[in-house]
Design a protein around this motif. Structure first.
Motif, PDB file in Angstrom:
ATOM      1  N   PHE A 307     -10.514  -1.991  -8.056  1.00  0.00           N
ATOM      2  CA  PHE A 307     -10.981  -2.939  -6.966  1.00  0.00           C
ATOM      3  C   PHE A 307     -11.274  -2.187  -5.475  1.00  0.00           C
ATOM      4  O   PHE A 307     -10.785  -0.960  -5.314  1.00  0.00           O
ATOM      5  CB  PHE A 307      -9.475  -3.684  -6.753  1.00  0.00           C
ATOM      6  CG  PHE A 307      -8.297  -3.022  -6.582  1.00  0.00           C
ATOM      7  CD1 PHE A 307      -7.785  -2.442  -5.474  1.00  0.00           C
ATOM      8  CD2 PHE A 307      -7.450  -2.637  -7.814  1.00  0.00           C
ATOM      9  CE1 PHE A 307      -6.611  -1.590  -5.261  1.00  0.00           C
ATOM     10  CE2 PHE A 307      -6.294  -1.817  -7.644  1.00  0.00           C
ATOM     11  CZ  PHE A 307      -5.910  -1.458  -6.482  1.00  0.00           C
ATOM     12  N   LYS A 308     -11.649  -3.109  -4.530  1.00  0.00           N
ATOM     13  CA  LYS A 308     -11.760  -2.580  -3.130  1.00  0.00           C
ATOM     14  C   LYS A 308     -11.181  -3.306  -2.256  1.00  0.00           C
ATOM     15  O   LYS A 308     -10.741  -4.472  -2.579  1.00  0.00           O
ATOM     16  CB  LYS A 308     -13.447  -2.636  -3.043  1.00  0.00           C
ATOM     17  CG  LYS A 308     -14.058  -1.488  -3.956  1.00  0.00           C
ATOM     18  CD  LYS A 308     -15.696  -1.672  -3.703  1.00  0.00           C
ATOM     19  CE  LYS A 308     -16.608  -0.526  -4.330  1.00  0.00           C
ATOM     20  NZ  LYS A 308     -16.121  -0.381  -5.573  1.00  0.00           N
ATOM     21  N   LYS A 309     -11.035  -2.759  -0.859  1.00  0.00           N
ATOM     22  CA  LYS A 309     -10.638  -3.735   0.105  1.00  0.00           C
ATOM     23  C   LYS A 309     -11.120  -4.992   0.106  1.00  0.00           C
ATOM     24  O   LYS A 309     -12.550  -5.197   0.182  1.00  0.00           O
ATOM     25  CB  LYS A 309     -10.654  -2.824   1.276  1.00  0.00           C
ATOM     26  CG  LYS A 309      -9.844  -3.575   2.635  1.00  0.00           C
ATOM     27  CD  LYS A 309     -10.001  -2.770   3.716  1.00  0.00           C
ATOM     28  CE  LYS A 309      -9.879  -3.334   5.167  1.00  0.00           C
ATOM     29  NZ  LYS A 309      -9.688  -2.713   6.293  1.00  0.00           N
ATOM     30  N   GLY A 310     -10.404  -5.887   0.186  1.00  0.00           N
ATOM     31  CA  GLY A 310     -10.889  -7.251   0.220  1.00  0.00           C
ATOM     32  C   GLY A 310     -11.022  -8.084  -0.751  1.00  0.00           C
ATOM     33  O   GLY A 310     -11.346  -9.285  -1.162  1.00  0.00           O
ATOM     34  N   ASP A 311     -10.716  -7.235  -1.956  1.00  0.00           N
ATOM     35  CA  ASP A 311     -10.873  -7.698  -3.296  1.00  0.00           C
ATOM     36  C   ASP A 311      -9.626  -8.577  -3.766  1.00  0.00           C
ATOM     37  O   ASP A 311      -8.690  -8.341  -3.173  1.00  0.00           O
ATOM     38  CB  ASP A 311     -11.068  -6.871  -4.418  1.00  0.00           C
ATOM     39  CG  ASP A 311     -12.501  -6.476  -4.751  1.00  0.00           C
ATOM     40  OD1 ASP A 311     -13.366  -7.070  -3.950  1.00  0.00           O
ATOM     41  OD2 ASP A 311     -12.683  -5.353  -5.303  1.00  0.00           O
ATOM     42  N   VAL A 312      -9.641  -9.577  -4.766  1.00  0.00           N
ATOM     43  CA  VAL A 312      -8.439 -10.400  -5.002  1.00  0.00           C
ATOM     44  C   VAL A 312      -7.787  -9.610  -6.317  1.00  0.00           C
ATOM     45  O   VAL A 312      -8.694  -9.351  -7.293  1.00  0.00           O
ATOM     46  CB  VAL A 312      -8.816 -11.859  -5.661  1.00  0.00           C
ATOM     47  CG1 VAL A 312      -7.413 -12.425  -5.981  1.00  0.00           C
ATOM     48  CG2 VAL A 312      -9.251 -12.697  -4.231  1.00  0.00           C
ATOM     49  N   VAL A 313      -6.426  -9.272  -6.173  1.00  0.00           N
ATOM     50  CA  VAL A 313      -5.770  -8.608  -7.411  1.00  0.00           C
ATOM     51  C   VAL A 313      -4.617  -9.411  -7.919  1.00  0.00           C
ATOM     52  O   VAL A 313      -4.101 -10.200  -7.071  1.00  0.00           O
ATOM     53  CB  VAL A 313      -5.414  -7.043  -6.978  1.00  0.00           C
ATOM     54  CG1 VAL A 313      -6.481  -6.450  -6.667  1.00  0.00           C
ATOM     55  CG2 VAL A 313      -4.387  -7.111  -5.774  1.00  0.00           C
ATOM     56  N   SER A 314      -4.244  -9.224  -8.922  1.00  0.00           N
ATOM     57  CA  SER A 314      -2.816  -9.807  -9.730  1.00  0.00           C
ATOM     58  C   SER A 314      -2.001  -9.002  -9.647  1.00  0.00           C
ATOM     59  O   SER A 314      -1.889  -7.630  -9.609  1.00  0.00           O
ATOM     60  CB  SER A 314      -3.208 -10.316 -11.017  1.00  0.00           C
ATOM     61  OG  SER A 314      -4.265 -11.126 -11.185  1.00  0.00           O
ATOM     62  N   VAL A 315      -0.602  -9.443  -9.371  1.00  0.00           N
ATOM     63  CA  VAL A 315       0.280  -8.877  -9.073  1.00  0.00           C
ATOM     64  C   VAL A 315       1.410  -9.058 -10.188  1.00  0.00           C
ATOM     65  O   VAL A 315       1.785 -10.195 -10.521  1.00  0.00           O
ATOM     66  CB  VAL A 315       1.238  -9.048  -7.815  1.00  0.00           C
ATOM     67  CG1 VAL A 315       2.318  -8.132  -7.595  1.00  0.00           C
ATOM     68  CG2 VAL A 315       0.130  -8.609  -6.743  1.00  0.00           C
ATOM     69  N   PHE A 316       2.098  -8.129 -10.915  1.00  0.00           N
ATOM     70  CA  PHE A 316       3.191  -8.394 -12.102  1.00  0.00           C
ATOM     71  C   PHE A 316       4.342  -7.511 -11.760  1.00  0.00           C
ATOM     72  O   PHE A 316       4.300  -6.577 -10.898  1.00  0.00           O
ATOM     73  CB  PHE A 316       2.519  -7.794 -13.323  1.00  0.00           C
ATOM     74  CG  PHE A 316       1.340  -8.381 -13.685  1.00  0.00           C
ATOM     75  CD1 PHE A 316       1.189  -9.542 -14.631  1.00  0.00           C
ATOM     76  CD2 PHE A 316       0.100  -8.108 -13.155  1.00  0.00           C
ATOM     77  CE1 PHE A 316       0.279 -10.189 -15.130  1.00  0.00           C
ATOM     78  CE2 PHE A 316      -1.185  -8.671 -13.709  1.00  0.00           C
ATOM     79  CZ  PHE A 316      -0.996  -9.856 -14.295  1.00  0.00           C
ATOM     80  N   ARG A 317       5.542  -8.083 -12.331  1.00  0.00           N
ATOM     81  CA  ARG A 317       6.762  -7.362 -12.262  1.00  0.00           C
ATOM     82  C   ARG A 317       6.748  -6.135 -12.949  1.00  0.00           C
ATOM     83  O   ARG A 317       6.479  -6.313 -14.220  1.00  0.00           O
ATOM     84  CB  ARG A 317       7.805  -8.331 -12.428  1.00  0.00           C
ATOM     85  CG  ARG A 317       9.421  -7.674 -12.181  1.00  0.00           C
ATOM     86  CD  ARG A 317      10.365  -8.616 -12.777  1.00  0.00           C
ATOM     87  NE  ARG A 317      10.379  -9.782 -12.214  1.00  0.00           N
ATOM     88  CZ  ARG A 317      11.201 -10.209 -11.072  1.00  0.00           C
ATOM     89  NH1 ARG A 317      11.871  -9.293 -10.143  1.00  0.00           N
ATOM     90  NH2 ARG A 317      11.153 -11.526 -10.602  1.00  0.00           N
ATOM     91  N   ARG A 318       7.268  -5.021 -12.780  1.00  0.00           N
ATOM     92  CA  ARG A 318       7.516  -3.814 -13.510  1.00  0.00           C
ATOM     93  C   ARG A 318       8.085  -4.079 -14.791  1.00  0.00           C
ATOM     94  O   ARG A 318       9.297  -4.831 -14.609  1.00  0.00           O
ATOM     95  CB  ARG A 318       8.003  -2.509 -12.891  1.00  0.00           C
ATOM     96  CG  ARG A 318       8.208  -1.343 -13.726  1.00  0.00           C
ATOM     97  CD  ARG A 318       8.818  -0.257 -12.854  1.00  0.00           C
ATOM     98  NE  ARG A 318       9.933  -0.569 -12.254  1.00  0.00           N
ATOM     99  CZ  ARG A 318      10.632   0.273 -11.235  1.00  0.00           C
ATOM    100  NH1 ARG A 318       9.877   1.318 -11.064  1.00  0.00           N
ATOM    101  NH2 ARG A 318      11.715  -0.274 -10.753  1.00  0.00           N
TER     102      ARG A 318
END
Length: 358
Positions: A307-318
């Protein structure tokens, strides 16, 4: 009546005769109601099916075609015929209209999404009625069952509509199929669209259309989550659109369950593809989900994706890999990787204003 922005989705069955061909009188009945709403000060957007129905007989087909290429050809002919009738009918009331053809990728691309919003806003501001349909001629996937139901919900959410009316050939939602079950009960109000309700909704309805009650419930789910209430009613009821706005039509009303999302957050929540994954520790997970804070780099324990700055990313709990939400990341992957183990403070990895929780 309070001045509102009304989105009306009109199914093929509401615009055609029993043989599947376009019924001009039905179009005129719709535009008369649109004119009445406009005269009352409302803004109106139509999401109209019917292009294939309008065009197939002109190409010599005896009935609505089933092959993809035949459907696309019929849509190419019929879209112009459909717009011709809408234009003629609305101009009788001195109301201009505009054709907008969309497909799923128009919503997934952020710049195109913003352009659609801008163009429709100008049209409404100038007193025009946008008439929106799928770009059936070139978009194979968009010919799937009920896609215009989804399209109308996407448009209603994008434009922060006051109400989405799904006009069809049945007067709302029932506990069972009323054509097959004499004990089926009409449902007046739905406050939550549960999995059980979706499972009970059944398949496609009219043979001339592509939508069933399931797709309408799915569309209602999207719209209500974005803060737009939905009303399903029958086109067979006289002045059903006007009566739906007044609250006197028979149908099923779906209350809005979410807040009126900003356009940027709608795009991110419903359409934006995720280009990477971030895994966070318990402290960062609580900051996001409990305390409604931004995500700091030091709370990230692992990264995936280019990914690059400004992209959308998903976040998960470790550990559990529980999905927490997604947001717009403030770093390129290499830069974020370089600072996640540093103790000094850095700019947020994801600012709270650019975050949508699960």
């Amino acid at each position: 009546m309070e001045k509102q922005t009304i989105v009306v989705k009109i199914g093929t069955s509401s615009l055609t005769r029993s043989d599947g061909t376009m019924d001009v009188e039905k179009i005129r009945a719709v535009t008369a109601q649109v004119a009445a709403l406009k005269n009352a000060g409302h803004s109106v957007i139509l999401v109209s099916s019917g292009a294939i129905a309008a065009g197939f007989s002109r190409l010599g087909f005896k009935k609505r075609p089933t092959k993809i290429a035949d459907k696309q050809a019929a849509a190419a002919v019929g879209q112009g015929l459909l717009m011709e009738e809408y234009t003629r009918s609305l101009m009788a009331y001195q109301i201009p209209c505009a054709q907008i053809l969309l497909n799923r990728s128009d919503f997934e691309d952020r710049r195109r999404y913003k352009n659609i919003f801008g163009a429709i806003s100008v049209l409404l501001g100038r007193g025009a009625v946008p008439i929106i349909n799928e770009n059936d001629c070139i978009a194979i996937e968009e010919l799937k069952v009920g896609d215009n139901d989804t399209l109308s919900a996407q448009v209603a959410a994008m434009m922060h509509a006051s109400l989405l009316i799904l006009l069809t050939d049945i007067d709302g939602l029932y506990t069972a199929n009323p054509a097959k079950d004499a004990n089926a009960r009409h449902i007046d109000v739905v406050s939550e669209i549960s999995d059980e309700l979706l499972m009970a909704a059944g398949g496609a309805g009219s043979a001339n259309g592509t939508g069933g009650m399931y797709t309408k419930l799915s569309a209602a789910s999207l719209a209500t989550k974005a803060g737009v209430p939905v009303f399903i009613c029958s086109s067979g009821e006289e002045n059903s659109i006007v009566r739906a706005v007044k609250g006197s039509a028979r149908g099923t009303y779906f209350t809005a369950t979410g807040h009126n999302m900003k356009t940027r957050l709608q795009w991110m929540a419903f359409y934006a593809p995720s280009t990477g994954n971030l895994y966070v520790d318990e402290g960062a997970a609580d900051a996001l989900t409990v305390y409604e804070k931004s995500l700091l780099p030091k709370g990230i324990v692992a990264l995936e994706g280019d990914f690059k700055k400004g992209d959308v990313v998903s976040v998960f709990r470790r550990g559990s890999h529980e999905y927490l939400g997604k947001g717009i990341v403030n770093y390129d992957r290499p830069d974020l990787m370089a600072i996640i183990n540093e103790t000094e403070n850095h700019t947020e990895a994801i600012n709270r204003d650019n975050w949508i929780g699960a």
